[in-house]
Design a protein around this motif. Sequence first.
Motif, PDB file in Angstrom:
ATOM      1  N   CYS A  27      -4.305  -7.136   1.456  1.00  0.00           N
ATOM      2  CA  CYS A  27      -5.433  -7.254   0.884  1.00  0.00           C
ATOM      3  C   CYS A  27      -6.224  -7.220   0.852  1.00  0.00           C
ATOM      4  CB  CYS A  27      -5.639  -9.565   0.737  1.00  0.00           C
ATOM      5  SG  CYS A  27      -4.409  -9.898  -0.828  1.00  0.00           S
ATOM      6  N   LEU A  28      -6.647  -7.662   2.288  1.00  0.00           N
ATOM      7  CA  LEU A  28      -8.012  -7.253   3.246  1.00  0.00           C
ATOM      8  C   LEU A  28      -7.872  -5.898   3.015  1.00  0.00           C
ATOM      9  CD1 LEU A  28     -10.243  -7.899   5.289  1.00  0.00           C
ATOM     10  CD2 LEU A  28      -8.580  -7.305   7.007  1.00  0.00           C
ATOM     11  N   CYS A  29      -6.886  -5.466   3.558  1.00  0.00           N
ATOM     12  CA  CYS A  29      -6.568  -3.083   3.835  1.00  0.00           C
ATOM     13  C   CYS A  29      -7.108  -2.384   2.586  1.00  0.00           C
ATOM     14  CB  CYS A  29      -5.380  -3.451   3.934  1.00  0.00           C
ATOM     15  SG  CYS A  29      -4.908  -1.122   3.822  1.00  0.00           S
ATOM     16  N   LEU A  30      -6.877  -3.179   0.945  1.00  0.00           N
ATOM     17  CA  LEU A  30      -7.114  -2.092   0.094  1.00  0.00           C
ATOM     18  C   LEU A  30      -7.824  -2.900  -1.521  1.00  0.00           C
ATOM     19  CD1 LEU A  30      -4.644  -3.103  -2.269  1.00  0.00           C
ATOM     20  CD2 LEU A  30      -3.671  -0.760  -0.919  1.00  0.00           C
ATOM     21  N   GLU A  31      -7.855  -5.110  -1.824  1.00  0.00           N
ATOM     22  CA  GLU A  31      -8.283  -5.155  -2.374  1.00  0.00           C
ATOM     23  C   GLU A  31      -9.601  -4.979  -2.880  1.00  0.00           C
ATOM     24  OE1 GLU A  31      -6.640  -6.424  -5.221  1.00  0.00           O
ATOM     25  OE2 GLU A  31      -4.551  -6.663  -4.469  1.00  0.00           O
ATOM     26  N   PRO A  85       0.897  -1.478   0.013  1.00  0.00           N
ATOM     27  CA  PRO A  85       0.206  -0.207   0.007  1.00  0.00           C
ATOM     28  C   PRO A  85       0.684   1.102   0.131  1.00  0.00           C
ATOM     29  CG  PRO A  85      -0.438  -1.228   1.559  1.00  0.00           C
ATOM     30  CD  PRO A  85       0.427  -2.286   1.351  1.00  0.00           C
ATOM     31  N   GLY A  86       0.483   2.023  -0.489  1.00  0.00           N
ATOM     32  CA  GLY A  86       1.094   3.076  -0.700  1.00  0.00           C
ATOM     33  C   GLY A  86       2.648   3.557  -2.579  1.00  0.00           C
ATOM     34  N   HIS A  87       2.510   2.325  -2.219  1.00  0.00           N
ATOM     35  CA  HIS A  87       4.159   2.555  -3.176  1.00  0.00           C
ATOM     36  C   HIS A  87       3.557   2.497  -4.753  1.00  0.00           C
ATOM     37  CE1 HIS A  87       7.341  -0.337  -0.767  1.00  0.00           C
ATOM     38  NE2 HIS A  87       6.304   1.111  -0.246  1.00  0.00           N
ATOM     39  N   LEU A  88       3.560   2.393  -6.149  1.00  0.00           N
ATOM     40  CA  LEU A  88       3.934   2.184  -6.882  1.00  0.00           C
ATOM     41  C   LEU A  88       2.719   0.717  -6.988  1.00  0.00           C
ATOM     42  CD1 LEU A  88       4.034   3.273 -10.022  1.00  0.00           C
ATOM     43  CD2 LEU A  88       6.043   1.827 -10.444  1.00  0.00           C
ATOM     44  N   LEU A  89       3.175   0.317  -7.200  1.00  0.00           N
ATOM     45  CA  LEU A  89       3.140  -1.539  -7.247  1.00  0.00           C
ATOM     46  C   LEU A  89       2.799  -1.652  -6.332  1.00  0.00           C
ATOM     47  CD1 LEU A  89       4.654  -4.670  -8.922  1.00  0.00           C
ATOM     48  CD2 LEU A  89       2.949  -4.666  -6.983  1.00  0.00           C
ATOM     49  N   ALA A  90       1.185  -1.720  -6.063  1.00  0.00           N
ATOM     50  CA  ALA A  90       0.893  -1.265  -4.421  1.00  0.00           C
ATOM     51  C   ALA A  90      -0.694  -2.758  -4.631  1.00  0.00           C
ATOM     52  CB  ALA A  90      -0.167  -0.365  -4.497  1.00  0.00           C
ATOM     53  N   THR A  91      -1.066  -3.259  -5.983  1.00  0.00           N
ATOM     54  CA  THR A  91      -2.045  -4.073  -5.718  1.00  0.00           C
ATOM     55  C   THR A  91      -1.709  -4.744  -6.544  1.00  0.00           C
ATOM     56  OG1 THR A  91      -3.598  -2.737  -7.771  1.00  0.00           O
ATOM     57  CG2 THR A  91      -3.800  -2.383  -5.478  1.00  0.00           C
ATOM     58  N   LEU A  92      -2.518  -6.484  -6.789  1.00  0.00           N
ATOM     59  CA  LEU A  92      -1.958  -7.317  -7.764  1.00  0.00           C
ATOM     60  C   LEU A  92      -2.586  -7.167  -9.051  1.00  0.00           C
ATOM     61  CD1 LEU A  92      -4.406  -9.938  -5.607  1.00  0.00           C
ATOM     62  CD2 LEU A  92      -1.819 -10.036  -5.641  1.00  0.00           C
ATOM     63  N   GLY A 139      -8.926  -0.891   4.717  1.00  0.00           N
ATOM     64  CA  GLY A 139      -8.895   0.603   4.552  1.00  0.00           C
ATOM     65  C   GLY A 139      -7.812   0.960   5.634  1.00  0.00           C
ATOM     66  N   VAL A 140      -6.944  -0.197   6.793  1.00  0.00           N
ATOM     67  CA  VAL A 140      -5.385   0.921   7.073  1.00  0.00           C
ATOM     68  C   VAL A 140      -4.775   0.092   7.050  1.00  0.00           C
ATOM     69  CG1 VAL A 140      -5.252   2.015   9.501  1.00  0.00           C
ATOM     70  CG2 VAL A 140      -8.442   1.381   9.071  1.00  0.00           C
ATOM     71  N   HIS A 141      -3.960   0.427   6.638  1.00  0.00           N
ATOM     72  CA  HIS A 141      -2.521   0.570   6.775  1.00  0.00           C
ATOM     73  C   HIS A 141      -1.532  -0.129   7.797  1.00  0.00           C
ATOM     74  CE1 HIS A 141       1.523  -0.310   4.790  1.00  0.00           C
ATOM     75  NE2 HIS A 141       1.450  -1.655   4.919  1.00  0.00           N
TER      76      HIS A 141
END
Length: 290
Positions: A196-200, A164-171, A226-228
Amino acid sequence: MTPGSPLLFGYGTNGLADLRLDDALALLADLGYDGVGLTLDHMHLDPLAPGLAERTRRVARRLDALGLQVTVETGARYVLDPRRKHGPSLLDPGPRDRDRRTGLLLRAVQVAAELGAHAVHCFSGVLPAGTDEDTAWKRLADALGPVLDAAASAGVPLAVEPEPGHLLATLADFHRLRRTLGDPGTLGLTLDIGHCLCLEPLSPADCIRDAAPWLRHVQIEDMRRGVHEHLPFGEGELDVPPVLAALAAAGYRGLTVVELPRHSHAGPHQAAVSLPFLRRAADTAQGSTP
């Protein structure tokens, strides 16, 4: 292997930063862990200090004597720069800075090969100010090229973590990188279940099912939507048994490593309570599987 479960559980040394490495490894073996997520850092197998090859061989002998498997992680906060957390990154504007991060990953591949590690973990880094995304993606792909070549020669997968927060943040971002690089066989995925729970958009179990072909390393902790924030089990919203059931069904045979980097002050306690929790969750998962 954990009794009653095909999964292998480990604990990350970034959550045991106040312990000497030998003491941390002995603790995990005594507690019954199957392995360790070894973060290369100034206090734990410093990748920049002299004598790395001999120190690595010593750690390899120690792991073998304790019966611990290992994955090499490269998420140390200040191992390259004492002033910049996780800096420099693979995305930095300066080529020399990017080369320093690439150099660290190349050393990590060498260490992983010597240790017989499951994989080498890495991440992209945060998009630098003033850099457009297309430029950053090109820098990332170019910087990882020599690392993937070295990983292929060493027979050790490179497992990129969406952060989270990086360029590569998600699947989805991982798949963009994979396609850009031409889907190299050495490129795999580190899946942090809390992320995964945080933002996927999918559930953590569905993320595992979708990511199964590329899964090379797994990190796990509790987290809230929603909270890292990495939390001990029971303090967040993660339903763990379906996650472990999905990992088992996917045939995942790497380490599932507890990732609590901000809890080193209570690391031995968290390591002691996390493994029984995971074993109970694995038993629950197994009992609910048809």
